[in-house]
Design a protein around this motif. Structure first.
Motif, PDB file in Angstrom:
ATOM      1  N   ALA A 224       0.826  -1.208   0.000  1.00  0.00           N
ATOM      2  CA  ALA A 224       0.000   0.000   0.000  1.00  0.00           C
ATOM      3  C   ALA A 224       0.859   1.257   0.000  1.00  0.00           C
ATOM      4  CB  ALA A 224      -0.922  -0.005   1.219  1.00  0.00           C
ATOM      5  N   ALA A 225       2.055   1.143   0.563  1.00  0.00           N
ATOM      6  CA  ALA A 225       2.972   2.288   0.642  1.00  0.00           C
ATOM      7  C   ALA A 225       4.398   1.765   0.744  1.00  0.00           C
ATOM      8  CB  ALA A 225       2.639   3.158   1.850  1.00  0.00           C
ATOM      9  N   ALA A 226       5.350   2.666   0.528  1.00  0.00           N
ATOM     10  CA  ALA A 226       6.754   2.228   0.553  1.00  0.00           C
ATOM     11  C   ALA A 226       7.667   3.316   1.075  1.00  0.00           C
ATOM     12  CB  ALA A 226       7.203   1.805  -0.843  1.00  0.00           C
ATOM     13  N   LEU A 227       8.715   2.890   1.763  1.00  0.00           N
ATOM     14  CA  LEU A 227       9.829   3.747   2.139  1.00  0.00           C
ATOM     15  C   LEU A 227      11.057   3.149   1.450  1.00  0.00           C
ATOM     16  CD1 LEU A 227       7.708   3.703   4.639  1.00  0.00           C
ATOM     17  CD2 LEU A 227       9.557   4.784   5.901  1.00  0.00           C
ATOM     18  N   VAL A 228      11.680   3.923   0.596  1.00  0.00           N
ATOM     19  CA  VAL A 228      12.800   3.429  -0.202  1.00  0.00           C
ATOM     20  C   VAL A 228      14.070   4.161   0.216  1.00  0.00           C
ATOM     21  CG1 VAL A 228      13.717   3.086  -2.528  1.00  0.00           C
ATOM     22  CG2 VAL A 228      11.240   2.962  -2.124  1.00  0.00           C
ATOM     23  N   VAL A 229      15.098   3.404   0.600  1.00  0.00           N
ATOM     24  CA  VAL A 229      16.355   3.984   1.054  1.00  0.00           C
ATOM     25  C   VAL A 229      17.449   3.571   0.074  1.00  0.00           C
ATOM     26  CG1 VAL A 229      17.948   4.244   2.988  1.00  0.00           C
ATOM     27  CG2 VAL A 229      15.540   3.668   3.430  1.00  0.00           C
ATOM     28  N   THR A 230      17.897   4.512  -0.733  1.00  0.00           N
ATOM     29  CA  THR A 230      18.932   4.194  -1.718  1.00  0.00           C
ATOM     30  C   THR A 230      19.655   5.453  -2.179  1.00  0.00           C
ATOM     31  OG1 THR A 230      19.405   3.116  -3.846  1.00  0.00           O
ATOM     32  CG2 THR A 230      17.349   4.352  -3.695  1.00  0.00           C
ATOM     33  N   HIS A 231      20.904   5.281  -2.601  1.00  0.00           N
ATOM     34  CA  HIS A 231      21.678   6.381  -3.170  1.00  0.00           C
ATOM     35  C   HIS A 231      21.516   6.439  -4.684  1.00  0.00           C
ATOM     36  CE1 HIS A 231      24.057   2.725  -3.418  1.00  0.00           C
ATOM     37  NE2 HIS A 231      24.707   3.259  -4.433  1.00  0.00           N
ATOM     38  N   ARG A 232      20.869   5.408  -5.248  1.00  0.00           N
ATOM     39  CA  ARG A 232      20.723   5.321  -6.702  1.00  0.00           C
ATOM     40  C   ARG A 232      19.621   6.233  -7.232  1.00  0.00           C
ATOM     41  NH1 ARG A 232      18.541   1.671  -9.320  1.00  0.00           N
ATOM     42  NH2 ARG A 232      17.371   0.676  -7.621  1.00  0.00           N
ATOM     43  N   GLN A 233      19.765   6.668  -8.477  1.00  0.00           N
ATOM     44  CA  GLN A 233      18.646   7.244  -9.208  1.00  0.00           C
ATOM     45  C   GLN A 233      17.794   6.076  -9.696  1.00  0.00           C
ATOM     46  OE1 GLN A 233      20.209   9.764 -12.317  1.00  0.00           O
ATOM     47  NE2 GLN A 233      21.391  11.032 -10.910  1.00  0.00           N
ATOM     48  N   LEU A 234      16.482   6.165  -9.537  1.00  0.00           N
ATOM     49  CA  LEU A 234      15.618   5.061  -9.903  1.00  0.00           C
ATOM     50  C   LEU A 234      15.477   4.924 -11.415  1.00  0.00           C
ATOM     51  CD1 LEU A 234      12.703   5.093  -7.317  1.00  0.00           C
ATOM     52  CD2 LEU A 234      15.082   4.375  -7.043  1.00  0.00           C
ATOM     53  N   GLU A 235      15.383   3.679 -11.869  1.00  0.00           N
ATOM     54  CA  GLU A 235      15.065   3.418 -13.266  1.00  0.00           C
ATOM     55  C   GLU A 235      13.581   3.692 -13.494  1.00  0.00           C
ATOM     56  OE1 GLU A 235      17.311   2.733 -15.399  1.00  0.00           O
ATOM     57  OE2 GLU A 235      19.006   2.251 -14.070  1.00  0.00           O
ATOM     58  N   ARG A 236      13.220   3.932 -14.746  1.00  0.00           N
ATOM     59  CA  ARG A 236      11.831   4.284 -15.044  1.00  0.00           C
ATOM     60  C   ARG A 236      10.856   3.226 -14.551  1.00  0.00           C
ATOM     61  NH1 ARG A 236      10.642   6.606 -20.896  1.00  0.00           N
ATOM     62  NH2 ARG A 236      11.964   8.194 -19.943  1.00  0.00           N
ATOM     63  N   GLU A 237      11.215   1.944 -14.720  1.00  0.00           N
ATOM     64  CA  GLU A 237      10.305   0.873 -14.324  1.00  0.00           C
ATOM     65  C   GLU A 237      10.197   0.732 -12.803  1.00  0.00           C
ATOM     66  OE1 GLU A 237      14.310  -1.067 -15.405  1.00  0.00           O
ATOM     67  OE2 GLU A 237      13.002   0.537 -16.176  1.00  0.00           O
ATOM     68  N   GLU A 238      11.063   1.403 -12.067  1.00  0.00           N
ATOM     69  CA  GLU A 238      11.019   1.343 -10.611  1.00  0.00           C
ATOM     70  C   GLU A 238      10.196   2.467  -9.994  1.00  0.00           C
ATOM     71  OE1 GLU A 238      15.308  -0.519  -9.332  1.00  0.00           O
ATOM     72  OE2 GLU A 238      15.298   1.562 -10.054  1.00  0.00           O
ATOM     73  N   GLU A 239       9.869   3.480 -10.772  1.00  0.00           N
ATOM     74  CA  GLU A 239       9.266   4.689 -10.222  1.00  0.00           C
ATOM     75  C   GLU A 239       7.850   4.495  -9.691  1.00  0.00           C
ATOM     76  OE1 GLU A 239       9.755   7.676 -13.207  1.00  0.00           O
ATOM     77  OE2 GLU A 239      11.922   7.896 -12.812  1.00  0.00           O
ATOM     78  N   ASP A 240       7.179   3.387 -10.092  1.00  0.00           N
ATOM     79  CA  ASP A 240       5.839   3.128  -9.572  1.00  0.00           C
ATOM     80  C   ASP A 240       5.835   2.951  -8.056  1.00  0.00           C
ATOM     81  OD1 ASP A 240       4.679   3.324 -12.020  1.00  0.00           O
ATOM     82  OD2 ASP A 240       4.339   1.186 -12.325  1.00  0.00           O
ATOM     83  N   ILE A 241       6.987   2.588  -7.488  1.00  0.00           N
ATOM     84  CA  ILE A 241       7.069   2.403  -6.038  1.00  0.00           C
ATOM     85  C   ILE A 241       6.801   3.712  -5.302  1.00  0.00           C
ATOM     86  CG2 ILE A 241       9.529   2.903  -5.706  1.00  0.00           C
ATOM     87  CD1 ILE A 241       7.729  -0.097  -4.129  1.00  0.00           C
ATOM     88  N   LEU A 242       6.956   4.836  -6.022  1.00  0.00           N
ATOM     89  CA  LEU A 242       6.790   6.151  -5.401  1.00  0.00           C
ATOM     90  C   LEU A 242       5.387   6.739  -5.602  1.00  0.00           C
ATOM     91  CD1 LEU A 242      10.231   7.799  -6.282  1.00  0.00           C
ATOM     92  CD2 LEU A 242       9.571   6.543  -4.209  1.00  0.00           C
ATOM     93  N   LEU A 243       4.476   5.950  -6.214  1.00  0.00           N
ATOM     94  CA  LEU A 243       3.096   6.428  -6.345  1.00  0.00           C
ATOM     95  C   LEU A 243       2.510   6.702  -4.963  1.00  0.00           C
ATOM     96  CD1 LEU A 243       1.775   4.133  -9.219  1.00  0.00           C
ATOM     97  CD2 LEU A 243       2.387   6.567  -9.338  1.00  0.00           C
ATOM     98  N   ASN A 244       2.886   5.866  -4.000  1.00  0.00           N
ATOM     99  CA  ASN A 244       2.596   6.162  -2.592  1.00  0.00           C
ATOM    100  C   ASN A 244       3.844   5.760  -1.800  1.00  0.00           C
ATOM    101  OD1 ASN A 244       1.033   7.150  -0.447  1.00  0.00           O
ATOM    102  ND2 ASN A 244       0.444   5.074   0.154  1.00  0.00           N
ATOM    103  N   GLY A 245       4.918   6.473  -2.074  1.00  0.00           N
ATOM    104  CA  GLY A 245       6.189   6.141  -1.442  1.00  0.00           C
ATOM    105  C   GLY A 245       7.054   7.361  -1.222  1.00  0.00           C
ATOM    106  N   VAL A 246       7.965   7.238  -0.287  1.00  0.00           N
ATOM    107  CA  VAL A 246       8.925   8.313  -0.006  1.00  0.00           C
ATOM    108  C   VAL A 246      10.323   7.754  -0.258  1.00  0.00           C
ATOM    109  CG1 VAL A 246       9.830   9.939   1.693  1.00  0.00           C
ATOM    110  CG2 VAL A 246       7.403   9.293   1.744  1.00  0.00           C
ATOM    111  N   LEU A 247      11.115   8.504  -1.013  1.00  0.00           N
ATOM    112  CA  LEU A 247      12.473   8.099  -1.352  1.00  0.00           C
ATOM    113  C   LEU A 247      13.454   8.803  -0.425  1.00  0.00           C
ATOM    114  CD1 LEU A 247      14.513   6.699  -3.232  1.00  0.00           C
ATOM    115  CD2 LEU A 247      14.260   8.609  -4.819  1.00  0.00           C
TER     116      LEU A 247
END
Length: 375
Positions: A224-247
């Motif tokens: 339902a939601a996500a907290l993503v911890v990374t130093h990387r720039q996200l790939e386009r196919e990964e960006e859906d994780i931020l529809l309800n997520g904080v990077l």
């Protein structure tokens, strides 16, 4: 209205962060400096008689007279106050300026030895309970929270990793992600880098919070939601994780830098940004710039470090020469006494000989990029 002598010397309060750290004693000042240096998004205030000479450079505000006169402005401009002042004094000073639990900032008190962190005001709504826990975790202190209903031990999204210096890419989804956490919906925590000891309770992580090592793995589970911890720039196919997520951007990158004398800040900064973009990593994850002692007073380098508020470390040639590098340079050795600068400096500061970028020369600048890893 006539101003008193004390009111005439009050500093102008310009809030740059969300939190104010305030001290009024000698020992408290040292503790406050430690907290402010580690707790991202905090501004530091202490008495002028404890001035140490680097306040202007570090953006520290000095004041004279009673701290009581400073508190109304701090109340109005900060989300939370971290006060290294006795509890009794704080209670007496804030009593006349309290308005409403929906608008008052969170207030926590830290004792002079940094052994206890007490949630004093706006525990739930103002976030003082979570602030107390985060500051206590940073200091290795004991958090004192007395709110009877404060039993939901979970992740405070807006404070997540703040004691390590983590910063979010955007605050757009903080509120809905926080709602998912407190409503016990399925929440993914994806961690690719950064400190691993972010859980601060003595109870297990709730069953509603699921840990993943990759965004792809998390997306497959449809959280339902996500907290993503990374130093990387996200790939386009990964960006859906931020529809309800904080990077979140952990401070894990080290820039080893060498440059010719007199190189401009503009050139150094451009090389840094181009290099990080090429590596597809975030400049917000840079923790430290490392170089050789000869460059500790390099004006352009110091200007860039100050602009981004990065740590700055420098090593003597004999320390740099302890590191084995792929292409030691006799020319560099002739002028500096070291067989390389950027590469061994990045290794030493990151504690990792496996660099993201061994070495790249661009104009007057040589750069290497290291990654701090945690077990």
């Amino acid at each position: 209205m006539t101003l008193t002598a004390e009111e005439k010397v009050l500093p102008e309060i310009i809030a740059k962060g969300d939190y104010a750290v305030v001290a009024i004693t000698k020992h408290g000042t040292q503790l406050a400096r430690k907290i402010a240096s580690l707790f991202h998004g905090s501004d530091l205030y202490y008495m002028k008689k404890f001035e140490q000479g680097d306040e202007s450079e570090r953006g520290i505000t000095l004041f004279e007279g009673s701290v009581r006169l400073l508190l109304p402005d701090l109340f109005a401009k900060y989300k939370g106050l971290i006060l290294i002042i006795s509890l009794g004094a704080v209670v007496r000073m804030i009593a006349p300026i309290l308005k409403d639990k929906k608008t008052d900032p969170g207030v926590v008190v830290v004792d002079d030895k940094g052994e206890h962190v007490i949630s004093v005001l706006s525990g739930h709504i103002g976030g003082a309970n979570e602030l107390a826990r985060e500051v206590a975790a940073l200091l290795g202190a004991y958090p004192v929270v007395t709110t009877a209903s404060d039993v939901q031990k979970t992740i405070p999204v807006d404070l997540f990793g703040r004691r390590f210096g983590w910063v979010w890419e955007s605050d757009e989804k903080l509120t809905p992600v926080s709602a998912s956490v407190v409503n016990e919906e399925k929440v993914a925590v994806v961690q690719e880098s950064g400190e691993k000891d972010w859980w601060m309770y003595d109870t297990p992580i709730p069953d509603t919070i699921h840990l993943y090592s990759s965004i792809k793995e998390a997306l497959a589970e449809k959280p339902a939601a996500a907290l993503v911890v990374t130093h990387r720039q996200l790939e386009r196919e990964e960006e859906d994780i931020l529809l309800n997520g904080v990077l979140f951007r952990p401070k894990v990158l080290v820039l080893g830098i060498g440059c010719n004398r007199g190189t401009s800040a503009e050139e150094i900064e451009q090389v840094i940004t181009d290099t990080l973009d090429g590596l597809k990593v975030s400049i917000k994850s840079v923790k430290t710039v490392a170089t050789i002692d000869l460059k500790k007073d390099e004006a352009g380098l110091l200007e860039v470090v100050k602009k981004y508020q990065w740590e700055f470390v420098h090593y003597p040639p004999e320390e740099l020469n302890k590191k084995k590098i792929a292409q030691p340079s006799e020319t560099v050795y002739k002028f500096t006494g070291a067989y390389g600068v950027s590469e061994p400096a990045a290794m030493l500061s990151s504690g990792n000989d496996d660099l993201l970028l061994a070495k790249k020369k661009s104009g007057n600048v040589t750069i290497s990029v290291g990654l701090i890893t945690y077990g």
